[in-house]
Enzyme design. Sequence first.
Site, PDB file in Angstrom:
ATOM      1  N   GLY D 164      -1.554  -3.961  -0.200  1.00 36.85           N
ATOM      2  CA  GLY D 164      -1.151  -4.717  -1.373  1.00 36.85           C
ATOM      3  C   GLY D 164       0.351  -4.915  -1.391  1.00 36.85           C
ATOM      4  O   GLY D 164       1.104  -4.259  -0.667  1.00 36.85           O
ATOM      5  N   CYS D 165       0.786  -5.844  -2.247  1.00 34.20           N
ATOM      6  CA  CYS D 165       2.210  -6.184  -2.279  1.00 34.20           C
ATOM      7  C   CYS D 165       3.037  -5.031  -2.833  1.00 34.20           C
ATOM      8  O   CYS D 165       4.004  -4.584  -2.201  1.00 34.20           O
ATOM      9  CB  CYS D 165       2.422  -7.465  -3.098  1.00 34.20           C
ATOM     10  SG  CYS D 165       1.630  -7.471  -4.718  1.00 34.20           S
ATOM     11  N   TYR D 166       2.675  -4.528  -4.013  1.00 37.28           N
ATOM     12  CA  TYR D 166       3.415  -3.390  -4.577  1.00 37.28           C
ATOM     13  C   TYR D 166       3.369  -2.181  -3.650  1.00 37.28           C
ATOM     14  O   TYR D 166       4.404  -1.554  -3.400  1.00 37.28           O
ATOM     15  CB  TYR D 166       2.851  -3.004  -5.943  1.00 37.28           C
ATOM     16  CG  TYR D 166       3.147  -3.954  -7.077  1.00 37.28           C
ATOM     17  CD1 TYR D 166       4.449  -4.212  -7.475  1.00 37.28           C
ATOM     18  CD2 TYR D 166       2.117  -4.560  -7.791  1.00 37.28           C
ATOM     19  CE1 TYR D 166       4.726  -5.061  -8.552  1.00 37.28           C
ATOM     20  CE2 TYR D 166       2.383  -5.410  -8.861  1.00 37.28           C
ATOM     21  CZ  TYR D 166       3.690  -5.655  -9.240  1.00 37.28           C
ATOM     22  OH  TYR D 166       3.956  -6.478 -10.308  1.00 37.28           O
ATOM     23  N   THR D 168       3.203  -1.978  -0.516  1.00 39.10           N
ATOM     24  CA  THR D 168       4.113  -2.157   0.617  1.00 39.10           C
ATOM     25  C   THR D 168       5.549  -1.842   0.206  1.00 39.10           C
ATOM     26  O   THR D 168       6.255  -1.064   0.857  1.00 39.10           O
ATOM     27  CB  THR D 168       4.011  -3.603   1.147  1.00 39.10           C
ATOM     28  OG1 THR D 168       2.690  -3.821   1.643  1.00 39.10           O
ATOM     29  CG2 THR D 168       5.019  -3.852   2.261  1.00 39.10           C
ATOM     30  N   ALA D 169       5.987  -2.462  -0.885  1.00 37.08           N
ATOM     31  CA  ALA D 169       7.382  -2.270  -1.312  1.00 37.08           C
ATOM     32  C   ALA D 169       7.656  -0.825  -1.698  1.00 37.08           C
ATOM     33  O   ALA D 169       8.714  -0.272  -1.381  1.00 37.08           O
ATOM     34  CB  ALA D 169       7.694  -3.194  -2.491  1.00 37.08           C
TER      35      ALA D 169
END
Lengths: 383, 383, 383, 383
Positions: D164-166, D168-169
């Site tokens: 997922g995007c979050y 990853t960050a």
Amino acid sequence: MIAGIIGAAGYAGAELIRILLAHPNITGLSLASVSKPGENITSLYPNFLGPVKGNNPSLAKFGTAGTLLVAPEDCIAASDIVFGALPAGTGEGYAKLCLEKGISYIDLSADFRFDGCETYSAWYGKPWQHPDLHLRSVYGLPELNRNRIKELTAAGPVIIGNPGCYPTAVSLACYPALCQNPGAANTCIKPSPGPVIADAISGVSGTGREPARNNHFSECSDAVSAYKVGAHRHTPEINETISKMAGRFVPLVFTPHLGPLNRGILATIYIPLATTTESLTAKPQSKEISEKEAAIRNCYAAFYKDEPFIRVLPENIYAATNRVRQSNYCDMSVHLDHTGSVLIVESAIDNMVKGAAGQAVQNMNIVLGFNETEGLNALPALF
Amino acid sequence: MIAGIIGAAGYAGAELIRILLAHPNITGLSLASVSKPGENITSLYPNFLGPVKGNNPSLAKFGTAGTLLVAPEDCIAASDIVFGALPAGTGEGYAKLCLEKGISYIDLSADFRFDGCETYSAWYGKPWQHPDLHLRSVYGLPELNRNRIKELTAAGPVIIGNPGCYPTAVSLACYPALCQNPGAANTCIKPSPGPVIADAISGVSGTGREPARNNHFSECSDAVSAYKVGAHRHTPEINETISKMAGRFVPLVFTPHLGPLNRGILATIYIPLATTTESLTAKPQSKEISEKEAAIRNCYAAFYKDEPFIRVLPENIYAATNRVRQSNYCDMSVHLDHTGSVLIVESAIDNMVKGAAGQAVQNMNIVLGFNETEGLNALPALF
Amino acid sequence: MIAGIIGAAGYAGAELIRILLAHPNITGLSLASVSKPGENITSLYPNFLGPVKGNNPSLAKFGTAGTLLVAPEDCIAASDIVFGALPAGTGEGYAKLCLEKGISYIDLSADFRFDGCETYSAWYGKPWQHPDLHLRSVYGLPELNRNRIKELTAAGPVIIGNPGCYPTAVSLACYPALCQNPGAANTCIKPSPGPVIADAISGVSGTGREPARNNHFSECSDAVSAYKVGAHRHTPEINETISKMAGRFVPLVFTPHLGPLNRGILATIYIPLATTTESLTAKPQSKEISEKEAAIRNCYAAFYKDEPFIRVLPENIYAATNRVRQSNYCDMSVHLDHTGSVLIVESAIDNMVKGAAGQAVQNMNIVLGFNETEGLNALPALF
Amino acid sequence: MIAGIIGAAGYAGAELIRILLAHPNITGLSLASVSKPGENITSLYPNFLGPVKGNNPSLAKFGTAGTLLVAPEDCIAASDIVFGALPAGTGEGYAKLCLEKGISYIDLSADFRFDGCETYSAWYGKPWQHPDLHLRSVYGLPELNRNRIKELTAAGPVIIGNPGCYPTAVSLACYPALCQNPGAANTCIKPSPGPVIADAISGVSGTGREPARNNHFSECSDAVSAYKVGAHRHTPEINETISKMAGRFVPLVFTPHLGPLNRGILATIYIPLATTTESLTAKPQSKEISEKEAAIRNCYAAFYKDEPFIRVLPENIYAATNRVRQSNYCDMSVHLDHTGSVLIVESAIDNMVKGAAGQAVQNMNIVLGFNETEGLNALPALF
């Protein structure tokens, strides 16, 4: 004095609520929705929530129904004047009910904006249902029709066809140049018979609250594009209004754009002048052209000298959407192209205020005999 | 092949860096700055930092000086071709040095955009310093001057006057309608001799990187306004270019606006047609007018059928700044007003790419004999 | 009652003008600028231009000097109360002049926000010049110090240290959880002694009107980043205020961010609770945790039940910057993380209003004995 | 090599198209849509239109079906590797078909992100349908699982659970601080066992292309707010990943926000350190704390020294969403709070690239044995 708002859940309705909550002569509001009766306006617009203490005096205006949305008929029954912020085709029915009750109706749809049914039906796809109602209606652009509104009001309850957002911005910018009334302060402006070109850009609030591709942030931020070129329904409204201002048929080309801003319309109006100077190597505006520009600017200022909501801007200040935000002002700056052959007027309004709810309240003030600027005096912030 | 960029610290310079780092035929970059020699480009633009591993092959292009900005003379000495991304008035000197060294110079200022010194000095306030240099220069709008660029290049190093951003968007949109070349695919378009009106809006990157009131977020977000009406320096450039396209003097009115977007120019061009139909009650575009519009759209598509960077959009798709972002495309959509009397072309470019750095690289490709689209093939994202 | 504004040309000054022009108890304004005396406020802020008719009653408040900016001393001489919207280090001098004249001074700089000089000088790099003045000053967070402001005012003219924007948003969100006053409505909230983490994002107006890299549209639009982590000057102000609220030293971590909006601060405050439940596979908030969350939300609502500018939002409505824009509200929503171990409060204010000018007017209302909400009752628009 | 994209009409699908059109090892694309088979991708995304000449070499990749969307099964049949950009719950079926055909499947939904079905079903409301498939799947965070991906690939076609995007960050920002591998370059970082707090803000593209209230421009521009606090489905994914990195259960608090930007996630991660210094009057970061911060920053840079897509930023440069836009970079800046007791990492990615399509292509490169950075080398523009 209780004001009713049918279509309170839409953006224009919410803007009416915001303005009327702060209006000193309105003591109560009745909110109605066709599609969402029974819902609470504060669920739809939490910005209207009261503080914990609930002591904001404005909020006391929510009456017996509180902040619940009622049915349109109940709203009319409870109100002394009614606003309809609804799609085209729905205004006539509520107008009829209001007149029957003996109260005035201010319609924000297109139903009462045209002189004749023919133009309306050509562009909106259906004829008027109640032609007789239109005898009691007037196009609510106060700068053009203030006296007519007052005359009609003197004879009983009226229907106001509140102008469209683009037509407001464009027509007001054309009026001083096109007006041929004897004594009009525009003797230095000589328009040619060629078409007026109105190139305008609107903020996204103009698309309404219904989520759609064209108001999706990722599709419209950092983006500008035109839409409905040659087909926008505000075209005939502008055409009819500026022709009336000019006392002759004025050809019009109108191109609307959508831009990545919330509020505001900026219209750039090109009015061809009778004399043309053209030179490829002309310097930017000769002294002669600058003086001509200043003279026209002065004509504009003189023309609108008694208007409370028109600001003809001084030289070097350009009309800008941000400087009229949340206000009822129409700012306009007056320019000539580098050859002096075309008058260019930049006209800025808040599409939700002077372009919708604010002008509707201005009309209400006239109809009810209040000071015309009542509730509309707040000066805009820069941002 | 080493490319030099003088003025690398500005926005157009940074955009040249971005594009050239990905260009397969450019093996090294030499970056120069007049005001900031000795600074590191990655301090000014941390977006150009390498990863920890530093193994991005693009970054290997930063040569012996690495990412430090050198003096312009050193840049010219190290390069096989040089870009100047500098203010007007500075291009001639670097052009002279390049020609003396025997390499070509692509100038992004206005210094080499005009046929004659008279127009330049009238609008830019000073004459050319080296008129002889202009014999080796050509206005770098490939769609108009591709052959001329190639001819001149065949004779030795050249100077490219890279077009301004507005002139690119406006002129390309006018070309199919105005071109009178025998055999041009525009026989269905009959422009009248009246003025072309170009109403355009630019993103804020057009103001450059120097912080100023007009690029302050709080002053320009949620805001649209015009600027320099009747006085913008791109006016004579457009005027000269479209007149050349038409083979006659074409009167022009040009109005630039600033809008709350980063990249992009949308130009709306009004070209009056020889026949006029006017009717107040006309329905939105009769079948006859729609067919005429389709015919003109087909003319546009045919006119540009061999152009790699022009996209004449199909019916119902409007040119939009977001859909050309970071690409070298010029998108245009073709429309008629509701009376069929004015041709309206919507033209969208990325002001930093087709309006500056991308077109400069396109010119470099032509000058150096690369495939014209090399390094410019990436398709744009929607957002 | 004449209000003076020193620093009228800055954003906070302009916001004071906007609010005070609509304030019913303020009959006149005197505007001063240190750097721009003699300039006209309408040249700097054309949004404050009057209409052609000039009959907006608000505008009559511009007094003998009209809209010209005067020198600070002349402003103090003409005023009954003075606002200073100036950088840190300049407030003491004007405060001294006001007290000597016998009028109160509301300082929007940091000069009067601290209890002791030591913290101030550690973070602002210089000591107080006039320690005695601070005996007549009070930190102007009405929700915390309303009584103290009134007591001090009863004894003569006062100095208000108007809180910073971040400290207002953060401290108000902490107060109900940390307050240990007997009888406080927070018995269901048991904070642990661990650090409070305040993660906040501010709109660009917080950078002030001076153009700079960090407020350039192209550098800050579509961008979010932190700044001054571990070093922002609002850190000790928050630390001191929440420690006072708690009656103990409360460790604080504060991280400010800048985001692409004009107005608004959203602060997310993490307050560790005494009990911790942790489970990797926990479902999103068990019923038990949801009930605990509801209880805490009720505590917050009860705690602030008499506050006119605090809106503790109902379940499922999140504090959002847009819904407090141009209003003096502080909206807060109350949440628990999925394990129920950390209290998360979302707190939204308009950084220019409750975070600066609006709170200053709220303080003025208290000092001058007006209704505390006077001039601050307008409900916000959604956009 | 033909790449298939199921879910091509969504934003992640369109981003895959953009990246793969420029990928040197992909010779063809097959686009599929569950809901819109038969539609043309260029109608949905006119940004992918070719020029008039149609000679953009990228566009030749659209194969026999051209730009028409086919059914998922036809896409799988035509492809050598398949991406699924679909909602949770749909990935297993396509994964099964791909493995049966003998090709690898890269799933952008949550279906293959968890080690066990229990966590997945607790948060996504339904169990896995094909538990056996998960033996051939791996969580595709290359910085953590590169070797595992390669090992699994060596044994046959694989399924990648693209993060997922979050997650990853956030996870990448935690890894150097939490990793306890022998020899890890993090000996100077001593986290305490307390919870990691991840406060993140996402751009609006994260809401997907379906128009909704939360992506309406007028509702989300100039606005920041949290959503799904304590309930966001990325919570268990982050929790599981950072616990795996640490070799112990790491408590997590995660708060997502939505901000007015198109692309990008900025995550602020708070990692409590074992030693705490606290002082109300501490100056902003003592020399001792600054040195500690620099040491930790060096640890981070050393930890990621071989990673092609991680940029650990130098002192004084903050991670910012705009500087990674349209790139596969994860930028991180390393900070200490003013007391030196909490490590604060700012982590920025483009949510559509490293947070979705770019990372998926990175995974494809690993699976297919290409250079891991192939097609992902373009450096980002500043805006």
